[in-house]
Design an enzyme around this catalytic site. Structure first.
Site, mmCIF file in Angstrom:
data_model
loop_
_atom_site.group_PDB
_atom_site.id
_atom_site.type_symbol
_atom_site.label_atom_id
_atom_site.label_comp_id
_atom_site.label_asym_id
_atom_site.label_seq_id
_atom_site.Cartn_x
_atom_site.Cartn_y
_atom_site.Cartn_z
ATOM 1 N N GLU A 84 -10.201 -28.638 -1.163
ATOM 2 C CA GLU A 84 -8.984 -29.411 -1.433
ATOM 3 C C GLU A 84 -7.731 -28.589 -1.171
ATOM 4 O OE1 GLU A 84 -8.787 -32.505 -1.962
ATOM 5 O OE2 GLU A 84 -10.694 -33.183 -2.773
ATOM 6 N N ARG A 102 -5.152 -29.807 1.768
ATOM 7 C CA ARG A 102 -3.849 -30.272 1.276
ATOM 8 C C ARG A 102 -2.768 -29.209 1.433
ATOM 9 N NH1 ARG A 102 -4.868 -34.473 -3.706
ATOM 10 N NH2 ARG A 102 -7.117 -34.696 -3.493
ATOM 11 N N ASP A 147 -18.635 -36.730 4.953
ATOM 12 C CA ASP A 147 -17.692 -37.343 5.886
ATOM 13 C C ASP A 147 -16.949 -36.407 6.825
ATOM 14 O OD1 ASP A 147 -16.301 -36.338 3.712
ATOM 15 O OD2 ASP A 147 -15.388 -38.226 3.123
ATOM 16 N N THR A 206 -8.069 -33.794 7.889
ATOM 17 C CA THR A 206 -8.638 -34.870 7.081
ATOM 18 C C THR A 206 -7.713 -35.314 5.953
ATOM 19 O OG1 THR A 206 -10.744 -35.626 6.130
ATOM 20 C CG2 THR A 206 -9.886 -33.480 5.379
#
Length: 643
Positions: free
Chosen positions: A268, A272, A401, A621
């Protein structure tokens, strides 16, 4: 010299004094004086011990003096008739004079110690006269000095690297007034989300728009790292909200600190923070974003210290200690997490000239290439200690994914030179088509999940990104199957639109089934929520770019209206707990990815194709655009980290 025994102070408090109120009517004041007296005694003892140790420990410059004294004691029968001492055949002259000089030197040292001791005691007395607030202020001042010194050390300039040829960062204005009006509405929604975060959650990771306060989750640890600020920067920039962008830049420059004792998700924080900072750097050219991205990347590197080189899921930014999620298949790392680092780490090596980042992700790839894959599928779990697969669970949704997404995007970002990544992507998609993709009785194409040899006929909202991925990867696919994969992308987009259209709120559930008569509908209560997710809109945008079929803009506008109607509150935007209820309750979280992804993809859907064209930009992503590293117009071909 004797020294009083020292009380152990580190990490402990002094035991409370047993003083009764009847004996001492002003017992609180007496207690404070007593504590100060004890602290003074301890400080005195400590200083005495330190200076005593300094005096009595051997000094290498005076070893000759102590050796001679020892020899005087140990060797008898000394002839002193010639004013000297004959020691074992060696004549040492002037010993009496030396002893006198040494005694004077010792006296001088004692006097100095005594004076220093008294000075330290006076300083300690002065400290103890100060109030608690004054002492804390002094301590904070010293800490701030240290922090500033560390910042100066960390902010050393990075080597100059030519920027790739950046195209399409300030354009996209549609000529059609209706499309322009819709785009402006989306920009207004972004401003509403940002302004409320700015007012009620500034510096926190996310916002609770109903409670009107900051919010965070365990993926960011216990620290306030301003995730929404970093995640939103590039969206603000491409929307032309430059005042808001500068606010975010100023906060990052002054407050974004990675030396915190906080355990964060490597995945993450990479997608991000590193992705967001790199995108902000490429769009604006502001060095602070590049510097912060490199500082953070250095804090993530200890996560790779495992027997296999497969990184831990979490790492403590201060200590570098890593571990995995307790629920993840007997301590396994997760495919979508360790497989979603490539884009950002390649850019880090490109910008710094340091191959360490590139080598880390290429090591992961090499290891995966050597492993057997059941039915050609990649299981979601891999043990970083043993290098063996965990449970044989394969998903193109959560847990799997973005691994597949990054194989394709590694090829695209390399200017289609990384053919190894393209081959891995093609092999994986062929296995997914064979084992996971099915048509429902009602004719809806869906992607199920493979669990221990059995196909679960359920599709998650997260899986809906795959429609866009198939379209993005159509060009360059094997056996001239570009048309096939573009059609597959369209079918997935249609299925995911149905999952929205079959709800009361016209917003999609977290997961939906294809069992019996139930198609594209959530069955379990804990799968009926919508948390402002972007994946369906992401696929609409890719399909629009490749087909210009107006239905994708129509579907995107339906979603925009539903979000504005059902998720908008006076303090921002909130997720809802049941998309099948006409009066849903809010979850009271404005996710950072709503600003990074959902609103960005909607804005791009209603912009011209010359804004962030896909020949020049690849989106990570978290929807952070990173430039294609064209070998012709960069120095990349000469960069050993990339070669």
């Amino acid at each position: 010299m004797t020294t009083p025994a020292l009380l152990p102070l580190s990490g402990r408090r002094l035991p409370p004094l047993n003083l009764g109120a009847s004996a001492f009517p002003h017992h609180r004041a007496t207690l404070r004086l007593s504590e100060k007296f004890i602290l003074l005694l301890i400080l005195s003892a400590f200083i005495t011990l330190c200076f005593g140790a300094f005096f009595f420990l051997p000094d290498s410059s005076k070893h000759k003096r102590f050796d001679l004294g020892l020899e005087d004691v140990l060797i008898p029968h000394v002839d002193t008739s010639k004013g000297g001492k004959n020691l074992g055949g060696f004549l040492i002259h002037g010993q009496g004079h030396d002893e006198h000089r040494h005694r004077e030197e010792e006296e001088r040292l004692r006097n100095k110690i005594r004076a220093d001791h008294e000075k330290a005691l006076e300083e300690a007395k002065e400290k103890l006269k100060k109030s608690r607030d004054e002492i804390q202020a002094e301590i904070q001042t010293e800490k701030n000095k240290v922090v500033q010194e560390l910042k100066k050390k960390d902010s050393k300039p990075l080597p100059p690297v030519p920027l790739p040829n950046l195209i399409g960062i300030n354009s996209g204005e549609p000529a059609d007034p209706d499309i322009r009006e819709k785009r402006n509405k989306i920009k207004e929604m972004m401003k509403h989300a940002w302004d409320n975060y700015r007012q009620y959650g500034w510096g926190h990771n996310e916002l609770k728009p109903i409670a009107r306060k900051g919010h965070s989750t365990n993926i960011f640890g216990n620290s306030q790292m301003g995730a929404t600020i970093v995640d939103a920067l590039d969206t603000l920039y491409i929307m032309g909200l430059h005042d808001e962008f500068r606010e975010g830049q100023e906060w990052i420059d002054k407050n974004l600190d990675f030396s915190v004792n906080s355990e964060v998700s490597v995945f993450e924080v990479n997608i991000r923070f590193i992705g967001g900072l790199l995108a902000a750097y490429y769009l604006s050219g502001q060095e602070v974003f590049k510097i912060k991205a490199v500082q953070l990347a250095g804090k993530l590197l200890p996560a790779f210290n495992t027997p296999t080189g497969i990184p831990w899921a979490m790492v403590n930014l201060k200590s570098g200690v890593g571990r995995n999620w307790g629920w993840a298949s007997a301590g396994s790392s997760i495919l979508a997490e360790f497989g979603t680092l490539h884009m950002e780490f390649v850019h880090l090596s490109y910008l710094t000239g340091d191959p360490v980042y590139y080598n880390k992700v290429m090591h992961i790839r090499k290891l995966l290439q050597k492993m057997d894959r059941p039915n050609g599928l990649y299981p979601n779990y891999l043990n970083p200690r043993t290098g063996r697969w965990g449970q044989h669970h394969t998903s193109v949704g959560g847990l799997g994914d973005s691994f597949y997404e990054y194989l394709l995007k590694a090829w695209l970002m390399s200017d289609k030179m990384d053919t190894e990544a393209r081959k891995m992507y093609d092999d994986a998609i062929e296995a997914i088509e064979k084992h996971l993709i099915r048509k429902s009785n009602g004719g809806l194409t869906f992607i199920g999940e493979w669990k221990n040899g059995h196909l679960e006929r359920k599709m998650g909202h997260l899986t809906c990104f795959a429609g866009g991925m198939f379209a993005l990867g159509a060009d360059g696919s094997r056996d001239d199957k570009a048309g096939h994969y573009l059609q597959l992308g369209a079918e997935i987009a249609h299925t995911c639109h149905e999952s929205y259209d079959r709800t009361t709120l016209k917003l999609g559930p977290e997961a939906f089934k294809f069992d019996g008569g139930v198609e594209a509908v959530a069955v379990r209560q804990n799968e009926k929520y919508y948390i402002l997710r972007p994946e369906v809109i992401e696929t609409y945008w890719y399909m629009w770019r490749f087909t210009h079929d107006p239905k994708y803009r129509q579907w995107g506008w339906e979603a925009t209206q539903a979000i504005d109607k059902y998720c908008r509150v006076s303090g921002g935007f909130s997720g809802v707990k049941d998309v099948y209820s006409s009066s849903p309750t809010y979850d009271d979280v404005q996710q950072s990815f709503f600003l990074a992804e959902t609103l960005k993809y909607l804005y791009l859907l209603f912009s011209n194709d010359d804004l962030l064209p896909l020949d020049n930009w690849v989106f990570n992503t978290e929807a952070h655009p990173l430039p294609v590293l064209h070998l012709a117009n960069t120095t990349l071909s000469g960069n050993p980290a990339y070669r």
